[in-house]
Design an enzyme around this catalytic site. Sequence first.
Site, PDB file in Angstrom:
ATOM      1  N   SER A  94       0.830  -1.204   0.000  1.00  0.00           N
ATOM      2  CA  SER A  94       0.000   0.000   0.000  1.00  0.00           C
ATOM      3  C   SER A  94       0.870   1.262   0.000  1.00  0.00           C
ATOM      4  CB  SER A  94      -0.945  -0.048   1.197  1.00  0.00           C
ATOM      5  OG  SER A  94      -1.952   0.931   1.093  1.00  0.00           O
ATOM      6  N   ASP A 193     -10.224  -5.101  -4.035  1.00  0.00           N
ATOM      7  CA  ASP A 193      -9.501  -4.275  -3.061  1.00  0.00           C
ATOM      8  C   ASP A 193     -10.412  -3.109  -2.700  1.00  0.00           C
ATOM      9  OD1 ASP A 193      -7.857  -2.402  -1.778  1.00  0.00           O
ATOM     10  OD2 ASP A 193      -6.111  -2.861  -3.002  1.00  0.00           O
ATOM     11  N   HIS A 221      -7.230  -5.990   0.379  1.00  0.00           N
ATOM     12  CA  HIS A 221      -6.109  -5.044   0.316  1.00  0.00           C
ATOM     13  C   HIS A 221      -4.859  -5.531   1.057  1.00  0.00           C
ATOM     14  CE1 HIS A 221      -4.082  -1.280  -0.181  1.00  0.00           C
ATOM     15  NE2 HIS A 221      -3.922  -1.139   1.121  1.00  0.00           N
TER      16      HIS A 221
END
Length: 248
Positions: A94, A193, A221
């Site tokens: 991320s 996601d 995610h």
Amino acid sequence: MDPLSLHEPMSHATDSSVGVLVLHGFTGSTFSMRPVAEFFADRGYAVEMPLLPGHGTTWQDMDTYSYQDWVEAVDQAYWRLQQRKRKVVVFGLSMGGTLALVQAARRDVDAVIVVNPFVKDMKPTMRFAHLLARFTPALDAIGSDIQKPDTDEHGYQATPLLSVRQLHLLGKEARRSLRSIICPVLVFKSREDHVIPVSSVEHLRQCLPHTRVVHLDNSYHVATLDYDAPTIFARSLEFIEELDNSSR
């Protein structure tokens, strides 16, 4: 278990020719990436996994740091690794993926591995988050988007808006940097996601057309803690072994 022990950084030194710099995501901590760090450490690689400033404490603490502080923390960990290693691979989840890309543009990085990286704003309002913070300091949490039942990444229970503005600025920095990246890039992208839209990976591939993308069918995610984690580990190891073998 002491809650603070969930978020401890990790430093593992070996004589291997490749070191792995492991980076966690926004409002999360090293907990979400510990399986990655331990996987590579168990296979003899040197590993550095910093806890980014403002993380692993309270969400209010994040408001006292800028994205430059996160970049600097990554850089310090990079130099600890690079001092004793010829090759450095940066592995990020991320926002950790964003930081990995920025690091690859500014330093001598040999490969990048990112999982559901943030490159483009999720919402246009991110650029105005510091103004919205005058009315409400935080929004609902974005962490623990995981398909696997009863799995928690132990991130913050709120999303500080001043830090959202810093995330927006980091994304701008990453987009400016992408075309400066010359090393191989491996991307893992969950098909479902709920945090980062597919536009981030699409933009990444547009700027870096030779990027390899592996789609994850059974993870959300935080895929490093989800069903596809073994796939991430195995494909990443293959990628790094290719890099290591090419130098011999």
